[in-house]
Design a protein around this motif. Structure first.
Motif, mmCIF file in Angstrom:
data_model
loop_
_atom_site.group_PDB
_atom_site.id
_atom_site.type_symbol
_atom_site.label_atom_id
_atom_site.label_comp_id
_atom_site.label_asym_id
_atom_site.label_seq_id
_atom_site.Cartn_x
_atom_site.Cartn_y
_atom_site.Cartn_z
ATOM 1 N N MET A 1 52.642 27.432 46.444
ATOM 2 C CA MET A 1 51.890 26.405 47.157
ATOM 3 C C MET A 1 52.646 25.085 47.162
ATOM 4 O O MET A 1 52.714 24.392 48.155
ATOM 5 N N ARG A 2 53.235 24.758 45.952
ATOM 6 C CA ARG A 2 53.962 23.509 45.877
ATOM 7 C C ARG A 2 55.177 23.530 46.781
ATOM 8 O O ARG A 2 55.549 22.525 47.384
ATOM 9 N N THR A 3 55.832 24.717 46.929
ATOM 10 C CA THR A 3 56.994 24.834 47.813
ATOM 11 C C THR A 3 56.595 24.594 49.259
ATOM 12 O O THR A 3 57.270 23.870 50.014
ATOM 13 N N ASN A 4 55.500 25.179 49.669
ATOM 14 C CA ASN A 4 55.038 24.989 51.052
ATOM 15 C C ASN A 4 54.684 23.523 51.322
ATOM 16 O O ASN A 4 54.986 22.974 52.387
ATOM 17 N N MET A 5 54.056 22.904 50.342
ATOM 18 C CA MET A 5 53.700 21.484 50.521
ATOM 19 C C MET A 5 54.955 20.625 50.629
ATOM 20 O O MET A 5 55.020 19.690 51.430
ATOM 21 N N LEU A 6 55.979 20.964 49.804
ATOM 22 C CA LEU A 6 57.231 20.214 49.863
ATOM 23 C C LEU A 6 57.909 20.384 51.216
ATOM 24 O O LEU A 6 58.385 19.415 51.817
ATOM 25 N N LEU A 7 57.956 21.636 51.686
ATOM 26 C CA LEU A 7 58.570 21.896 52.999
ATOM 27 C C LEU A 7 57.816 21.174 54.105
ATOM 28 O O LEU A 7 58.413 20.619 55.034
ATOM 29 N N ARG A 8 56.496 21.190 54.001
ATOM 30 C CA ARG A 8 55.700 20.506 55.017
ATOM 31 C C ARG A 8 56.004 19.005 55.010
ATOM 32 O O ARG A 8 56.222 18.379 56.054
ATOM 33 N N GLY A 9 56.059 18.416 53.830
ATOM 34 C CA GLY A 9 56.332 16.985 53.731
ATOM 35 C C GLY A 9 57.721 16.625 54.250
ATOM 36 O O GLY A 9 57.887 15.638 54.984
ATOM 37 N N VAL A 10 58.721 17.443 53.856
ATOM 38 C CA VAL A 10 60.082 17.175 54.324
ATOM 39 C C VAL A 10 60.170 17.290 55.842
ATOM 40 O O VAL A 10 60.793 16.468 56.523
ATOM 41 N N GLY A 11 59.537 18.328 56.401
ATOM 42 C CA GLY A 11 59.579 18.523 57.854
ATOM 43 C C GLY A 11 58.963 17.357 58.606
ATOM 44 O O GLY A 11 59.502 16.890 59.617
ATOM 45 N N ILE A 12 57.832 16.868 58.096
ATOM 46 C CA ILE A 12 57.164 15.752 58.764
ATOM 47 C C ILE A 12 58.010 14.484 58.675
ATOM 48 O O ILE A 12 58.178 13.758 59.656
ATOM 49 N N VAL A 13 58.572 14.230 57.474
ATOM 50 C CA VAL A 13 59.379 13.020 57.292
ATOM 51 C C VAL A 13 60.622 13.052 58.182
ATOM 52 O O VAL A 13 60.948 12.070 58.871
ATOM 53 N N VAL A 14 61.342 14.191 58.163
ATOM 54 C CA VAL A 14 62.552 14.295 58.984
ATOM 55 C C VAL A 14 62.198 14.180 60.465
ATOM 56 O O VAL A 14 62.909 13.533 61.248
ATOM 57 N N GLY A 15 61.103 14.795 60.874
ATOM 58 C CA GLY A 15 60.686 14.713 62.271
ATOM 59 C C GLY A 15 60.380 13.289 62.694
ATOM 60 O O GLY A 15 60.798 12.833 63.768
ATOM 61 N N LEU A 16 59.681 12.551 61.817
ATOM 62 C CA LEU A 16 59.372 11.154 62.130
ATOM 63 C C LEU A 16 60.637 10.304 62.188
ATOM 64 O O LEU A 16 60.763 9.411 63.034
ATOM 65 N N VAL A 17 61.592 10.588 61.276
ATOM 66 C CA VAL A 17 62.850 9.845 61.291
ATOM 67 C C VAL A 17 63.609 10.097 62.598
ATOM 68 O O VAL A 17 64.162 9.172 63.205
ATOM 69 N N LEU A 18 63.627 11.350 63.045
ATOM 70 C CA LEU A 18 64.327 11.669 64.293
ATOM 71 C C LEU A 18 63.651 10.991 65.487
ATOM 72 O O LEU A 18 64.326 10.467 66.389
ATOM 73 N N ILE A 19 62.329 10.982 65.520
ATOM 74 C CA ILE A 19 61.616 10.324 66.623
ATOM 75 C C ILE A 19 61.868 8.818 66.598
ATOM 76 O O ILE A 19 62.123 8.184 67.636
ATOM 77 N N ALA A 20 61.847 8.232 65.389
ATOM 78 C CA ALA A 20 62.143 6.806 65.287
ATOM 79 C C ALA A 20 63.574 6.520 65.708
ATOM 80 O O ALA A 20 63.862 5.527 66.390
ATOM 81 N N GLY A 21 64.496 7.415 65.315
ATOM 82 C CA GLY A 21 65.894 7.256 65.722
ATOM 83 C C GLY A 21 66.059 7.311 67.223
ATOM 84 O O GLY A 21 66.894 6.596 67.796
ATOM 85 N N ALA A 22 65.271 8.156 67.883
ATOM 86 C CA ALA A 22 65.331 8.250 69.339
ATOM 87 C C ALA A 22 64.945 6.914 69.979
ATOM 88 O O ALA A 22 65.597 6.447 70.924
ATOM 89 N N PHE A 23 63.881 6.299 69.450
ATOM 90 C CA PHE A 23 63.473 4.998 69.979
ATOM 91 C C PHE A 23 64.530 3.929 69.700
ATOM 92 O O PHE A 23 64.797 3.068 70.549
ATOM 93 N N VAL A 24 65.143 3.977 68.521
ATOM 94 C CA VAL A 24 66.184 2.997 68.182
ATOM 95 C C VAL A 24 67.376 3.146 69.124
ATOM 96 O O VAL A 24 67.926 2.160 69.626
ATOM 97 N N LEU A 25 67.806 4.383 69.372
ATOM 98 C CA LEU A 25 68.934 4.617 70.270
ATOM 99 C C LEU A 25 68.637 4.115 71.680
ATOM 100 O O LEU A 25 69.478 3.463 72.320
ATOM 101 N N ALA A 26 67.433 4.427 72.170
ATOM 102 C CA ALA A 26 67.092 4.102 73.563
ATOM 103 C C ALA A 26 66.769 2.631 73.764
ATOM 104 O O ALA A 26 67.150 2.044 74.789
ATOM 105 N N TYR A 27 66.087 2.007 72.772
ATOM 106 C CA TYR A 27 65.553 0.670 73.014
ATOM 107 C C TYR A 27 66.200 -0.422 72.165
ATOM 108 O O TYR A 27 65.889 -1.604 72.356
#
Length: 348
Positions: A1-27
């Motif tokens: 359970m702890r592994t799944n929670m860790l993977l979920r947290g990492v995926g969300i954080v990395v995804g948000l960083v990539l989306i923020a990076g997209a806005f930084v690159l474009a704007y």
């Protein structure tokens, strides 16, 4: 359970960083670092053509107007547009030009402008900058040029002229917007240009022109009447008339090619009313960028265009899509129950 929670947290954080990076690159990155005049700009362009007519200043000074007019003289122009200094969104840009006739220098100018690094329009500048008080476009077109009429600056005359969009055309493999400019005969006022032109001629020379020169009868009569009031030697004034065509890569505003047809005419100014009486053609020139300069400009435009598209569009899209997929995948990860945990009984 702890592994799944860790993977979920990492995926969300990395995804948000990539989306923020997209806005930084474009704007942030693209408008502030790519869609602006680079501080290392140093563009050199060469032009060739001919003086269909050219007035020899030395012969004019001697009073030999008959031998002063040269025809079909090879012409070359070397131009350098360079960013000398920057201050925030403003750049100090020099526009240096050297014109030669059959290899002999006939004119050298160096104008300096303070321009907005994105719009290329005149901009406020530090007090220690010495610049031309220009209006309109001076050294290039803005990033993201439009199919519309711009205002262009003519340094020789200290006036403006419309830069009218006329068509789209491929030039050296680059899609360009074509603009045309037409300047009617306008008095030359720039001191650098006037320094290369005869400032005056002996009154006797103009007297012979009034009698024997190839002028319309009405002009001869006007000149003969004016001569006694003009002094000796007679001060000369000049006008410039031109028809120019520019090929512009719209994304970067880079000038891919330029063709100019220009006529300068010498004349005298009537005391009192200040009317200009045209007398002698000083120069009649046609010139255009060399194939090598067109290719260099096209390469610069393609490099700039590719960088803007890559950083401003492609990478933001890829980063945004990957980021969104990572977040979606993370949210789909189920929390597994520890082994041996009984399933809750259903309510009766």
């Amino acid at each position: 359970m702890r592994t799944n929670m860790l993977l979920r947290g990492v995926g969300i954080v990395v995804g948000l960083v990539l989306i923020a990076g997209a806005f930084v690159l474009a704007y942030v990155i693209t408008p502030n670092y790519l869609v602006r005049l680079p501080d290392d700009t140093d563009a050199k362009r060469s032009y060739t053509g001919s003086f269909r007519t050219l007035l020899d200043a030395q012969e004019v000074a001697k009073g030999n107007l008959v031998t002063a007019v040269k025809r079909d003289v090879p012409l070359a122009v070397e131009r350098t547009v360079k960013v000398e200094e920057t201050s925030g969104d403003t750049a100090l840009v020099s526009d240096s030009r050297t014109t030669t006739a059959a290899g002999n220098p006939v004119e050298k100018t160096d104008w300096r402008y303070a321009v907005d690094r994105k719009t290329l329009q005149p901009a406020g500048h530090p007090a220690n900058w010495t610049v031309v008080d220009a209006r309109g476009l001076t050294v290039s077109w803005p990033f993201g040029a439009k199919k519309k009429t711009y205002t262009g600056w003519r340094p020789e005359t200290g006036t403006t002229t419309p830069l009218t969009y006329v068509r789209t055309e491929s030039k050296s493999g680059v899609d360009t917007y074509v603009y045309e400019a037409h300047l009617p005969a306008t008095r030359i006022t720039d001191s650098q240009v006037l320094a290369g032109l005869p400032p005056a001629v002996p009154q006797a020379t103009l007297a012979s022109v009034a009698q024997l020169g190839p002028l319309p009868p009405a002009t001869k009569q006007q000149l003969a009447a004016l001569l006694p009031t003009l002094g000796n030697p007679v001060p000369l004034s000049y006008t410039l008339e031109s028809a120019d065509t520019f090929w512009i890569e719209p994304e970067t505003g880079i000038v891919i090619d330029t063709k100019r047809s220009q006529q300068r005419v010498a004349g005298v100014v009537a005391p009192g009313n200040g009317a200009f009486l045209p007398l002698l053609p000083v120069s009649d020139v046609v010139y255009q960028q060399t194939p090598g300069s067109v290719k260099a400009a096209a390469d610069d435009a393609e490099d700039g265009h590719d960088a803007i598209v890559l950083v401003g569009t492609i990478l933001p899209i890829v980063a945004g899509v990957v980021g969104a997929l990572l977040i979606a995948a993370a949210l789909l990860i189920r929390r597994r129950r520890p082994r041996g945990t009984p399933t809750p009984a259903a309510d009766a």
